[in-house]
Design an enzyme around this catalytic site. Sequence first.
Site, mmCIF file in Angstrom:
data_model
loop_
_atom_site.group_PDB
_atom_site.id
_atom_site.type_symbol
_atom_site.label_atom_id
_atom_site.label_comp_id
_atom_site.label_asym_id
_atom_site.label_seq_id
_atom_site.Cartn_x
_atom_site.Cartn_y
_atom_site.Cartn_z
ATOM 1 C CG ASP A 1 27.275 -10.428 31.624
ATOM 2 O OD1 ASP A 1 27.299 -9.462 30.847
ATOM 3 O OD2 ASP A 1 26.648 -10.426 32.687
ATOM 4 C CG HIS B 1 26.981 -2.880 38.348
ATOM 5 N ND1 HIS B 1 25.738 -2.967 38.932
ATOM 6 C CD2 HIS B 1 27.383 -4.166 38.132
ATOM 7 C CE1 HIS B 1 25.381 -4.244 39.048
ATOM 8 N NE2 HIS B 1 26.367 -4.983 38.584
ATOM 9 C CD GLU C 1 22.996 -7.955 35.796
ATOM 10 O OE1 GLU C 1 23.285 -8.200 36.973
ATOM 11 O OE2 GLU C 1 23.674 -8.363 34.829
ATOM 12 C CD GLU D 1 24.918 -6.974 31.119
ATOM 13 O OE1 GLU D 1 25.748 -7.418 30.285
ATOM 14 O OE2 GLU D 1 24.572 -7.612 32.131
ATOM 15 C CG ASP E 1 22.969 -11.321 31.989
ATOM 16 O OD1 ASP E 1 22.495 -12.300 31.399
ATOM 17 O OD2 ASP E 1 23.861 -11.410 32.858
ATOM 18 N NE ARG F 1 20.403 -8.331 40.636
ATOM 19 C CZ ARG F 1 21.447 -8.102 39.845
ATOM 20 N NH1 ARG F 1 22.493 -8.906 39.890
ATOM 21 N NH2 ARG F 1 21.442 -7.091 39.001
ATOM 22 C CD GLN G 1 24.081 -12.368 41.090
ATOM 23 O OE1 GLN G 1 23.035 -11.810 40.767
ATOM 24 N NE2 GLN G 1 25.264 -11.906 40.738
ATOM 25 C CE LYS H 1 24.044 -12.240 36.926
ATOM 26 N NZ LYS H 1 23.852 -10.822 36.646
ATOM 27 C CB THR I 1 20.875 -13.199 28.005
ATOM 28 O OG1 THR I 1 21.446 -13.758 29.193
ATOM 29 C CG2 THR I 1 21.598 -11.902 27.660
ATOM 30 C CD GLU J 1 23.913 -0.835 40.326
ATOM 31 O OE1 GLU J 1 24.817 0.015 40.365
ATOM 32 O OE2 GLU J 1 23.564 -1.431 39.291
#
Length: 427
Positions: A136, A143, A209, A211, A243, A247, A250, A263, A267, A374
């Site tokens: 990834d 971002h 996420e 992607e 993905d 948070r 993380q 993570k 996915t 975000e």
Amino acid sequence: MDPTNDPGLRSFVDVPEGSDFPIQNLPYGVFRPREGGPARPGARIGDLVLDLRGLEEAGGFDRCAHLPRGTFAATDLNGFLALGRPAWREARETLSRLLRAGEPRSAGDGALRERLLVPVAGIEALLPARIGDYTDFYSSKEHATNVGIMLRGKDNALMPNWVHLPVAYHGRASSVVPSGTPVRRPRGQVKPDDATVPLLLPTRQLDFELEVGFLVGPGNDLGRPIPVAEARAHVLGLVLVDDWSARDVQRWEYQPLGPFNSKNFATTISPWIVTLDALEPFRCAGPRQDPEPLPYLREDSDGAYDIRLEVRLGSREMEAPATICRSNTRYLYWSIAQQLAHHTITGCNVRPGDLMASGTISGPDEGSRGSLLELAWRGTKPISLGGGGARTFLEDGDTVEIAGGCEGNGYRIGFGECRGTVLPALE
């Protein structure tokens, strides 16, 4: 122009107007009939899937010099991926010719088509390949800047290395799942602000996420990098990627080695590989790179694709999902060719079926931010879902849908959906 991309092409298949899958697309995947039977490769057109194993058995690829007999006898596309661009182009040209309107056919073709064209409603779309390795990247400057501002402040948003190389981490291939697979809220080690020691808890900050990813075709020998100018010859095509991220897990675990349990639990990818050949009319210039990359990362042609993306979020209380993000792959600072060239510059060998994801794709405005981290700015600005309330992070029962496509001259090249619903954590 590649004749398979001709805007005037039409199929004898009744493709609904605005479909993601006109004859100009013809993406590859693997499916299993819901009535039973083994998994098999297929090509999507409209609301149907062409059974490639059956077509091969009927002699449909006998004139293809680069497609060995038995290529589509497998239950995955790894063997096809390994053959490379000459075989991919032969297969695409063959399918385009067989499916187009007005193509002369023998008297027996009607029965053959009826047997080999399977309604999507009657199949289960599976992972298109055995994914041996998953990487990834972190290729969106917007971002990376947004996350950097949250963590380090505006003056130190980007780390010094970011504009010199495509940053990435190695993910977990075993938890890559096809669209529609539920996602269980993970438990992990977190340290709430009011706690003195970490606790094992279900994540309270589950995120998506936005992607895209590419599937590697022919690999490279250990010790021999793939040059950036040759990188696209090693890529069959793209898929959409979500993905999923925890948070709070993380934030506690990522220093000094980056994401791990935050993570590795899931996915999600879309099941149809949209080929680079189908996307070629939508190649475009990416962002200006400053400073100029080192020579091994410099491209002589446009490296980006104009793929419009959106994220929809729904809940049990909502009649219809709300669109919460609109972005575009053209915002990616580092291209797929640069990603693959950098991945292998050490001599790292990649193999057919490896998945490389772009990292979260955010754009220049608030509505194009590709994660809840975000969009809700680290939980300080809840986003409204209309009749479905507001969100800072995902709740149990929420469904995230990612969609994307390119708008052509009278047709659309799309990816279908990349969707997952959040299940409660296990007790």
